[in-house]
Design a protein around this motif. Structure first.
Motif, mmCIF file in Angstrom:
data_model
loop_
_atom_site.group_PDB
_atom_site.id
_atom_site.type_symbol
_atom_site.label_atom_id
_atom_site.label_comp_id
_atom_site.label_asym_id
_atom_site.label_seq_id
_atom_site.Cartn_x
_atom_site.Cartn_y
_atom_site.Cartn_z
ATOM 1 N N UNK A 242 -6.802 -0.163 4.054
ATOM 2 C CA UNK A 242 -6.663 -0.821 5.364
ATOM 3 C C UNK A 242 -6.038 -2.199 5.211
ATOM 4 N N UNK A 243 -6.515 -2.952 4.227
ATOM 5 C CA UNK A 243 -5.987 -4.306 4.007
ATOM 6 C C UNK A 243 -4.503 -4.241 3.665
ATOM 7 N N UNK A 244 -4.155 -3.325 2.765
ATOM 8 C CA UNK A 244 -2.748 -3.154 2.373
ATOM 9 C C UNK A 244 -1.899 -2.802 3.584
ATOM 10 N N UNK A 245 -2.369 -1.839 4.371
ATOM 11 C CA UNK A 245 -1.589 -1.383 5.532
ATOM 12 C C UNK A 245 -1.292 -2.532 6.491
ATOM 13 N N UNK A 246 -2.302 -3.325 6.803
ATOM 14 C CA UNK A 246 -2.102 -4.412 7.770
ATOM 15 C C UNK A 246 -1.280 -5.546 7.162
ATOM 16 N N UNK B 119 0.739 -5.658 4.642
ATOM 17 C CA UNK B 119 2.097 -5.334 4.174
ATOM 18 C C UNK B 119 3.054 -4.963 5.295
ATOM 19 N N UNK B 120 2.556 -4.763 6.515
ATOM 20 C CA UNK B 120 3.434 -4.289 7.589
ATOM 21 C C UNK B 120 3.599 -5.281 8.734
ATOM 22 N N UNK C 43 6.350 -11.654 -11.676
ATOM 23 C CA UNK C 43 7.782 -11.535 -11.325
ATOM 24 C C UNK C 43 7.990 -10.457 -10.261
ATOM 25 N N UNK C 44 7.290 -9.328 -10.420
ATOM 26 C CA UNK C 44 7.409 -8.253 -9.438
ATOM 27 C C UNK C 44 6.905 -8.723 -8.085
ATOM 28 N N UNK C 45 5.794 -9.453 -8.102
ATOM 29 C CA UNK C 45 5.177 -9.982 -6.888
ATOM 30 C C UNK C 45 6.157 -10.871 -6.128
ATOM 31 N N UNK C 46 6.846 -11.740 -6.873
ATOM 32 C CA UNK C 46 7.774 -12.695 -6.244
ATOM 33 C C UNK C 46 8.891 -11.949 -5.512
ATOM 34 N N UNK C 47 9.439 -10.927 -6.148
ATOM 35 C CA UNK C 47 10.521 -10.159 -5.519
ATOM 36 C C UNK C 47 10.022 -9.453 -4.261
ATOM 37 N N UNK C 48 8.852 -8.808 -4.365
ATOM 38 C CA UNK C 48 8.364 -7.970 -3.264
ATOM 39 C C UNK C 48 7.813 -8.782 -2.098
ATOM 40 N N UNK C 49 7.272 -9.948 -2.345
ATOM 41 C CA UNK C 49 6.596 -10.708 -1.279
ATOM 42 C C UNK C 49 7.463 -11.766 -0.608
ATOM 43 N N UNK D 211 2.236 -2.578 -3.662
ATOM 44 C CA UNK D 211 3.670 -2.629 -3.967
ATOM 45 C C UNK D 211 4.404 -1.444 -3.348
ATOM 46 N N UNK D 212 3.808 -0.255 -3.436
ATOM 47 C CA UNK D 212 4.441 0.934 -2.859
ATOM 48 C C UNK D 212 4.558 0.797 -1.338
#
Length: 319
Positions: A105-109, A111-112, A189-195, A233-234
């Motif tokens: 639930x946390x991810x869904x809200x 991240x969108x 590094x992955x976090x920086x690109x995605x966020x 991330x997904x």
């Protein structure tokens, strides 16, 4: 991206309030009227109906609905009566309260929602629960997933509407070096690109990463990450590619297995109803070769089913 609920053009708050009052007066409740009115009005109109109801009858509409209804039907009606960002804040609080955490639930809200929506959620959360959203998320998560939540909570994603190909190439290389090319994974590094990158920019990075590695970024995340961090991330990557397809996948997860994840199903159907639920329906049918309406109808029952089906397809009457 079209939703399924647009509200009534000939809106009369006093008439709708009167119909709701009559549906709950005396012995028994006329649930069909409640379904018809809530599903036929936009969230903004429902707020006006609630205000008019209180002015006319000296009673709170939410309290009356709680008194008269029960189970999942009550939950979907209350979800429809909350403003969108207050509903998000309540859903996050519910996800981190009690034993265990509902990370999906946390991810869904988180991240969108847009930067602006994240700020509104933080404000609503503070008003509802007298705590800072970030502090509560930090207190209930750990490791790199915690860092992902803090990054998303900052609401600092770039908002440019065109992609910088040079920057995308750099990011694709960084992402590759952070995962595929090293022993262990550099999640920071992955976090920086995605966020940080806008969705348009991420799409360009996704394309260039695939050209460079002959592998998708999703596959890389599957291989290099695990647990809730992988989920997060997904979600970001899938939303960049297609928000409706992401939510279609989430609905399918709610309907699979033993029993239905009703809280998640309600949240998705209600929260997307005025945004892109029409597109979610099309994505669902394309992915699973069955309509969203039929899938929900098969899994749910009674007034709860009638309400969800009325939101999914307001012009369908046989449900």
């Amino acid at each position: 991206m079209p939703g399924t609920i647009y509200g009534k053009s000939d809106f009369e708050a006093d008439k709708a309030a009167e119909q709701l009052r009559n549906s709950m007066k005396g012995l028994g409740t006329d649930e069909e009227i409640i379904v018809a009115i809530l599903a036929d009005h936009s969230n903004e109109q429902r707020q006006e109906i609630a205000t008019t109801y209180k002015q006319a009858y000296g009673k709170d509409l939410i309290d009356d609905l709680k008194d008269e209804l029960g189970g999942d039907f009550e939950e979907v009606c209350l979800a429809m009566m909350a403003t969108p960002r207050v509903f998000d804040a309540r859903q996050i609080n519910k996800a981190i309260s009690g034993a265990g955490t509902d990370e999906s639930t946390i991810v869904e809200i988180m991240c969108t929602r847009s930067n602006e929506e994240i700020e509104e959620i933080k404000q609503a959360y503070k008003e509802e629960f007298e705590n800072e959203l970030e502090e509560d998320l930090v207190g209930d998560t750990s490791g790199y997933f915690q860092r992902l939540m803090v990054s998303l909570c900052a609401g600092g994603r770039e908002t440019s509407e065109w992609a910088d190909e040079e920057k995308a190439a750099e990011d694709a290389k960084k992402f590759y070096e952070a995962g595929e090319e090293r022993w262990g994974t550099d999640e920071a590094e992955m976090n920086a690109v995605l966020c940080l990158r806008s969705r348009v920019q991420l799409l360009e990075t996704i394309k260039l990463f695939e050209q460079m590695t002959e592998k998708t970024m999703e596959e890389s995340v599957e291989d290099e990450c695990s647990g809730n961090l992988k989920k997060g991330y997904l979600a970001i990557l899938r939303c960049a590619k297609s928000m409706p397809h992401y939510f279609a996948r989430r609905v399918k997860e709610c309907l699979e297995g033993l029993g239905t994840e009703d809280n998640d199903l309600i949240r998705i159907i209600v929260s997307r109803s005025e945004i892109d639920l029409q597109d979610v329906k099309e994505a669902f049918e394309e992915m699973y070769e069955k309509s969203l309406l039929d899938s929900v109808s098969d899994e749910c029952s009674g007034d709860y089913k009638r309400m969800l089906c009325s939101i999914i397809n307001p012009y369908q009457t046989q449900y």
